[in-house]
Design an enzyme around this catalytic site. Structure first.
Site, short mmCIF file in Angstrom:
data_model
loop_
_atom_site.label_atom_id
_atom_site.label_comp_id
_atom_site.label_asym_id
_atom_site.label_seq_id
_atom_site.Cartn_x
_atom_site.Cartn_y
_atom_site.Cartn_z
N HIS A 178 0.87 -1.18 0.00
CA HIS A 178 0.00 0.00 0.00
C HIS A 178 0.90 1.23 0.00
O HIS A 178 1.97 1.22 0.64
CB HIS A 178 -0.86 0.08 1.27
CG HIS A 178 -2.07 -0.81 1.29
ND1 HIS A 178 -2.49 -1.47 2.43
CD2 HIS A 178 -2.97 -1.12 0.32
CE1 HIS A 178 -3.59 -2.16 2.16
NE2 HIS A 178 -3.89 -1.97 0.89
N CYS A 274 -2.24 3.23 8.97
CA CYS A 274 -3.25 2.22 8.58
C CYS A 274 -4.34 2.07 9.63
O CYS A 274 -5.44 1.65 9.32
CB CYS A 274 -2.68 0.82 8.47
SG CYS A 274 -1.16 0.58 7.70
N1 ARG Z 1 -2.97 -7.16 7.02
C1 ARG Z 1 -3.48 -6.00 6.34
C2 ARG Z 1 -3.47 -6.22 4.83
O1 ARG Z 1 -2.54 -6.82 4.34
C3 ARG Z 1 -2.68 -4.78 6.71
C4 ARG Z 1 -3.25 -3.53 6.13
C5 ARG Z 1 -2.49 -2.31 6.53
N2 ARG Z 1 -3.10 -1.17 5.98
C6 ARG Z 1 -2.46 -0.24 5.25
N3 ARG Z 1 -3.15 0.79 4.89
N4 ARG Z 1 -1.22 -0.37 4.90
O2 ARG Z 1 -4.35 -5.82 4.11
#
Ligand code: ARG
Length: 293
Positions: A178, A274
């Site tokens: 992300h 996040c």
């Molecule tokens: N375990 C989650 C996923 O892989 C973590 C998300 C973290 N969120 C972020 N905006 N980076 O989707």
């Protein structure tokens, strides 16, 4: 209107690490120490919420749900600007069950006057919320991540929904899946980012738009500590425990670092940014300035 900034957070009552959809996720480490980690997750959540409140923000809470562990990462719930929430659509089946929960949460927020409008993405488009689409208040555009979770055509959907420019940034590696794991615009105009996370075209897009003295390169260690995944409120930057190097860099630039032990969430590949979703972002620079005070 309340000029304080407003965040959404989800409590960790349903949190665990039980699948692997990004390379940071450690289900075995979680299972080995479940009870203690669950408790530490509550402490971390409370500390982060407390840090935001201490920095002058309001926090709206969403209850967690068993079976939807990543609901604790509402940055992936929607892109929100000018009171409009564009609901996310997830790439992985493991997270798709969050979609109706976040939709209901936004409908409630709308009823309470905290968002004005809730809209859906066009069919087939994948977009994982503010985690992949970061509003740069000083520049007046979105930085739009794609190539790992969000699809490239989501950028057009964001453009059409908000009538604001979107600068596409293609992500080069699953480690930085992300945009918020590797890119963080700061209130003073600097951008904290981890260059190896981006394709050459994305790096060029950043370098063309952000002056050299405003580009802060995060090292591999700083990125792996989930410190680029930070919440910035004016001169305060809230993040996971930081290496000394980053502490030094940011304080030299006049930022106050607030560090929170977020280790239980880093086991899922998430940090401070996040775990939050800013709901009061405005494209009007005057309103944005007021909210920063
Ligand atoms: N375990 C989650 C996923 O892989 C973590 C998300 C973290 N969120 C972020 N905006 N980076 O989707």
């Amino acid at each position: 209107m309340d000029p304080r900034s407003l965040f959404l957070m989800t409590d960790p009552s349903g949190y665990e690490v039980c699948y692997e959809i990004n390379p940071w996720m450690r289900p075995a480490a979680w299972s080995a120490d479940k009870a203690a980690l669950r408790e530490r997750a509550w402490v971390a959540f409370a500390a982060l919420k407390g840090a935001l409140r201490a920095a002058g923000a309001r926090v709206e809470l969403l209850p967690g749900l068993r079976g939807l562990p990543d609901l604790v990462f509402p940055a992936n719930a929607a892109v929100v600007l000018d009171g409009k929430a564009l609901l996310a659509r997830f790439r992985h089946p493991e997270r798709q069950g969050e979609e109706p929960v976040f939709r209901a949460a936004f409908e409630r927020l709308q009823k309470h006057g905290l968002v004005r409008e809730v809209v859906e993405l066009p069919a087939g488009v994948i977009q994982e919320g503010a985690g992949d689409c970061i509003w740069d208040a000083g520049r007046g555009w979105f930085w739009g991540g794609f190539g790992q979770r969000s699809s490239e055509d989501s950028l057009e959907a964001v453009r059409d929904t908000f009538r604001q420019p979107v600068v596409p940034l293609e992500l080069a590696t699953p480690r930085f899946y992300h945009l918020d794991t590797c890119f963080c615009p700061l209130a003073g105009g600097e951008v904290l980012y981890h260059p190896p996370a981006f394709t050459p075209a994305a790096l060029a897009a950043i370098r063309d738009r952000v002056a050299r003295n405003q580009r802060i390169e995060a090292s591999a260690a700083e990125a792996a500590a989930f410190c680029v995944n930070a919440v910035n409120l004016d001169r305060t930057v809230v993040m996971a425990r930081a290496p000394d190097s980053l502490r030094r860099t940011l304080s030299e630039r006049g930022y106050r670092l607030v560090e929170v032990d977020l280790d239980p969430f880093i086991l899922s590949g998430g940090g401070a940014y996040c775990m939050t979703l800013r709901l009061d972002r405005s494209s009007d620079p005057a309103a944005a300035a007021l909210a920063a005070e």
